[in-house]
Design a protein around this motif. Structure first.
Motif, PDB file in Angstrom:
ATOM      1  N   MET A  56     -10.742   4.785  -2.189  1.00 23.42           N
ATOM      2  CA  MET A  56      -9.292   4.683  -2.140  1.00 23.42           C
ATOM      3  C   MET A  56      -8.588   6.018  -2.377  1.00 23.42           C
ATOM      4  N   ASP A  57      -9.192   6.904  -3.152  1.00 23.97           N
ATOM      5  CA  ASP A  57      -8.591   8.230  -3.342  1.00 23.97           C
ATOM      6  C   ASP A  57      -8.309   8.884  -1.994  1.00 23.97           C
ATOM      7  N   TYR A  58      -9.292   8.812  -1.097  1.00 30.04           N
ATOM      8  CA  TYR A  58      -9.145   9.471   0.200  1.00 30.04           C
ATOM      9  C   TYR A  58      -8.299   8.659   1.174  1.00 30.04           C
ATOM     10  N   VAL A  59      -8.286   7.340   1.023  1.00 39.08           N
ATOM     11  CA  VAL A  59      -7.388   6.525   1.844  1.00 39.08           C
ATOM     12  C   VAL A  59      -5.942   6.912   1.547  1.00 39.08           C
ATOM     13  N   TYR A  60      -5.630   7.036   0.267  1.00 39.56           N
ATOM     14  CA  TYR A  60      -4.273   7.448  -0.103  1.00 39.56           C
ATOM     15  C   TYR A  60      -3.968   8.870   0.365  1.00 39.56           C
ATOM     16  N   ASP A  61      -4.942   9.749   0.280  1.00 38.73           N
ATOM     17  CA  ASP A  61      -4.704  11.132   0.714  1.00 38.73           C
ATOM     18  C   ASP A  61      -4.473  11.201   2.215  1.00 38.73           C
ATOM     19  N   TYR A  62      -5.205  10.385   2.978  1.00 38.71           N
ATOM     20  CA  TYR A  62      -4.950  10.324   4.420  1.00 38.71           C
ATOM     21  C   TYR A  62      -3.511   9.862   4.669  1.00 38.71           C
ATOM     22  N   MET A  63      -3.097   8.804   3.988  1.00 37.52           N
ATOM     23  CA  MET A  63      -1.733   8.295   4.141  1.00 37.52           C
ATOM     24  C   MET A  63      -0.710   9.383   3.800  1.00 37.52           C
ATOM     25  N   PHE A  64      -0.982  10.096   2.705  1.00 36.34           N
ATOM     26  CA  PHE A  64      -0.065  11.151   2.248  1.00 36.34           C
ATOM     27  C   PHE A  64       0.098  12.228   3.313  1.00 36.34           C
ATOM     28  N   HIS A  65      -1.014  12.734   3.812  1.00 39.75           N
ATOM     29  CA  HIS A  65      -0.944  13.814   4.800  1.00 39.75           C
ATOM     30  C   HIS A  65      -0.334  13.331   6.117  1.00 39.75           C
ATOM     31  N   LEU A  66      -0.703  12.114   6.534  1.00 43.16           N
ATOM     32  CA  LEU A  66      -0.153  11.579   7.775  1.00 43.16           C
ATOM     33  C   LEU A  66       1.371  11.485   7.700  1.00 43.16           C
ATOM     34  N   GLY A 121       0.812  -1.216   0.000  1.00 41.28           N
ATOM     35  CA  GLY A 121       0.000   0.000   0.000  1.00 41.28           C
ATOM     36  C   GLY A 121       0.842   1.261   0.000  1.00 41.28           C
ATOM     37  N   ILE A 122       1.923   1.244   0.772  1.00 42.91           N
ATOM     38  CA  ILE A 122       2.812   2.416   0.800  1.00 42.91           C
ATOM     39  C   ILE A 122       3.497   2.602  -0.546  1.00 42.91           C
ATOM     40  N   LEU A 123       3.885   1.506  -1.177  1.00 38.09           N
ATOM     41  CA  LEU A 123       4.481   1.605  -2.517  1.00 38.09           C
ATOM     42  C   LEU A 123       3.500   2.184  -3.527  1.00 38.09           C
ATOM     43  N   GLN A 124       2.215   1.848  -3.381  1.00 42.07           N
ATOM     44  CA  GLN A 124       1.214   2.403  -4.294  1.00 42.07           C
ATOM     45  C   GLN A 124       1.027   3.905  -4.059  1.00 42.07           C
ATOM     46  N   LEU A 125       1.161   4.311  -2.808  1.00 42.33           N
ATOM     47  CA  LEU A 125       1.106   5.745  -2.499  1.00 42.33           C
ATOM     48  C   LEU A 125       2.253   6.474  -3.186  1.00 42.33           C
ATOM     49  N   VAL A 126       3.449   5.879  -3.165  1.00 42.84           N
ATOM     50  CA  VAL A 126       4.613   6.473  -3.832  1.00 42.84           C
ATOM     51  C   VAL A 126       4.380   6.558  -5.335  1.00 42.84           C
ATOM     52  N   ARG A 127       3.741   5.547  -5.925  1.00 41.12           N
ATOM     53  CA  ARG A 127       3.432   5.573  -7.359  1.00 41.12           C
ATOM     54  C   ARG A 127       2.359   6.621  -7.674  1.00 41.12           C
ATOM     55  N   ARG A 128       1.431   6.799  -6.756  1.00 41.81           N
ATOM     56  CA  ARG A 128       0.337   7.752  -6.983  1.00 41.81           C
ATOM     57  C   ARG A 128       0.842   9.198  -6.918  1.00 41.81           C
ATOM     58  N   PHE A 152      -4.140 -10.068  -6.071  1.00 44.50           N
ATOM     59  CA  PHE A 152      -4.615  -8.853  -5.400  1.00 44.50           C
ATOM     60  C   PHE A 152      -3.657  -7.697  -5.605  1.00 44.50           C
ATOM     61  N   MET A 153      -2.382  -7.983  -5.676  1.00 44.89           N
ATOM     62  CA  MET A 153      -1.412  -6.915  -5.966  1.00 44.89           C
ATOM     63  C   MET A 153      -1.660  -6.310  -7.341  1.00 44.89           C
ATOM     64  N   MET A 154      -1.882  -7.159  -8.321  1.00 42.50           N
ATOM     65  CA  MET A 154      -2.113  -6.651  -9.671  1.00 42.50           C
ATOM     66  C   MET A 154      -3.415  -5.847  -9.735  1.00 42.50           C
ATOM     67  N   GLU A 155      -4.426  -6.304  -8.997  1.00 40.42           N
ATOM     68  CA  GLU A 155      -5.703  -5.587  -8.992  1.00 40.42           C
ATOM     69  C   GLU A 155      -5.584  -4.213  -8.339  1.00 40.42           C
ATOM     70  N   SER A 156      -4.778  -4.129  -7.281  1.00 42.30           N
ATOM     71  CA  SER A 156      -4.720  -2.884  -6.510  1.00 42.30           C
ATOM     72  C   SER A 156      -3.545  -1.987  -6.895  1.00 42.30           C
ATOM     73  N   MET A 157      -2.799  -2.380  -7.907  1.00 48.23           N
ATOM     74  CA  MET A 157      -1.647  -1.571  -8.306  1.00 48.23           C
ATOM     75  C   MET A 157      -2.097  -0.226  -8.890  1.00 48.23           C
ATOM     76  N   VAL A 158      -1.455   0.831  -8.453  1.00 48.37           N
ATOM     77  CA  VAL A 158      -1.697   2.161  -9.021  1.00 48.37           C
ATOM     78  C   VAL A 158      -1.041   2.189 -10.396  1.00 48.37           C
ATOM     79  N   LYS A 159      -1.853   2.393 -11.418  1.00 50.93           N
ATOM     80  CA  LYS A 159      -1.360   2.272 -12.793  1.00 50.93           C
ATOM     81  C   LYS A 159      -0.567   3.490 -13.257  1.00 50.93           C
ATOM     82  N   SER A 160      -0.883   4.670 -12.723  1.00 50.50           N
ATOM     83  CA  SER A 160      -0.195   5.887 -13.163  1.00 50.50           C
ATOM     84  C   SER A 160      -0.316   6.947 -12.075  1.00 50.50           C
ATOM     85  N   PRO A 161       0.546   7.954 -12.093  1.00 47.30           N
ATOM     86  CA  PRO A 161       0.458   9.029 -11.100  1.00 47.30           C
ATOM     87  C   PRO A 161      -0.893   9.737 -11.158  1.00 47.30           C
TER      88      PRO A 161
END
Length: 378
Positions: free
Chosen positions: A278-288, A39-46, A325-334
């Motif tokens: 998930m948009d907001y889950v990632y944004d929470y992670m980002f701000h935290l 999940g953290i790696l997907q945040l970095v990709r996002r 599940f990794m392939m399904e949840s992978m962030v495809k692009s920034p």
């Protein structure tokens, strides 16, 4: 200071110049650590290049451990930062989204974006008025005394507390290919009970998303989003010291006030669909992580022996449902948009919010007492 909780953590994570490095300490339960790191790696990709350099320790077990009582008063030493999935009023652990947002392979629970869609479709299949007019719970009762106490509320020849409770045997379910554990097929009761296990339970978000009235047995733990919920608006509070009578009253009230009850269920599922996407889950992670990094008094460096992690290598090594599940949840692009803004709340706004929560629970307890006093008189 970060090092002081090394013995309590599963891994150390360091981000330097946008790259992620990990030192593993102790293997976590199942694949909690794997999907948390994913999940953290997907945040970095996002949000590439937007996360600051930082270093943190993460504990993937259930119960928070950094006790507030060990750091009393304004002159106390600074508590060590330790990330985990839940907290409570007596601890100071830093609360982070749980691993199941990216999938729980051992229980065949799909990534959150896919589950959200399936739950929405399941809600449409069985309208609230057509559902069983009882309170439903299915799970493992042996992980806590509270759940064992709940099982006593099940329907019997002697008593019907309006509860229909089922023991989940995961070993049997795995053998049968998870045929009886599809979350989107469990939205067939008007009321669904949430009760904690050894601590907070992953099940809460799935229960709230069901259009059913969520009956929350008074929780002692919180995750990163549940403190936003208001009683009698998003859920119905259930006493933890008198569960059976509290459940019966809640169901009787709802069945006698169907439109209001249905509205509570709908409000909760809309909150989950809109505010917990998930948009907001990632944004929470980002701000935290950004706010956390501001507090560090040192310059993070790549630890000796740390391994660089990236999405491609993790997914390449994975197998079976983990890889799926990794392939399904992978962030495809920034992301083409910046993270949402999170302006700070004024103290009086937070105080008012907490006061409404407290008053809402007291109001339900008053209604409940009046109901049972009337039953006793009759």
């Amino acid at each position: 200071m970060v090092d002081s909780v090394k013995d309590r953590s599963n891994f150390r994570l360091v981000i330097v110049k946008g790259k992620v490095y990990v030192t593993e300490h102790v293997k976590a339960i199942q694949t909690r650590d794997v999907f948390t790191l994913w999940g953290i790696l997907q945040l970095v990709r996002r949000y590439p290049g937007m996360l600051p350099d930082l270093e943190l320790m993460f504990d993937c077990s259930d119960k928070p451990v950094i006790k507030s009582s060990d750091y009393p008063g304004p002159n106390a030493t600074v508590p060590p930062p330790l990330f985990r999935y839940c907290g409570d009023q007596w601890t100071m652990d830093i609360v982070f989204p749980d691993w199941s947002f990216w999938g729980w392979a051992e229980l065949n629970i799909k990534p959150w974006e896919r589950i959200l869609k399936e739950l929405k479709e399941g809600n449409e299949r069985t309208k609230w008025m057509e559902r069983e007019p009882f309170a439903y719970w299915k799970g493992n009762p042996f992980v806590s005394l509270a759940r064992q106490d709940l099982i006593k509320c099940n329907v019997s020849d002697q008593q019907d507390w309006n509860a229909r409770l089922f023991v989940q045997d995961w070993n049997q379910e795995i053998k049968q290919g998870f045929k009886q554990s599809n979350l989107a097929s469990q939205c067939t009761y008007r009321y669904k009970i949430y009760i904690e296990g050894s601590a907070w339970s992953v099940s809460e978000k799935y229960i709230l998303a069901c259009d059913s009235v969520a009956l929350l047995v008074r929780p002692h733990y919180y995750d990163f989003f549940t403190r936003s919920l208001q009683p009698v608006h998003h859920y119905w509070p259930i006493r933890d010291d008198d569960k059976c009578r509290s459940i019966k009253f809640a169901v009787d009230w709802g069945n006698n006030h169907k439109q209001k009850a249905r509205a509570i269920g709908k409000t909760a599922s809309e909150f989950i669909q809109e505010e917990l996407k998930m948009d907001y889950v990632y944004d929470y992670m980002f701000h935290l992580l950004n706010e956390y990094a501001k507090l560090l008094k040192f310059k993070p460096e790549i630890p000796e022996g740390a391994v660089e992690y990236c999405s491609e290598t993790m997914a390449c090594r994975a197998e079976g449902l983990v890889k799926k599940f990794m392939m399904e949840s992978m962030v495809k692009s920034p992301s083409i948009t910046s993270p949402c803004s999170m302006p700070p709340y004024e103290p009086q706004v937070l105080e008012g919010f907490v006061r409404r929560q407290t008053n809402g629970i007291k109001q339900v307890e008053t209604w409940e007492k009046k109901y049972w006093d009337g039953v006793s008189e009759n």
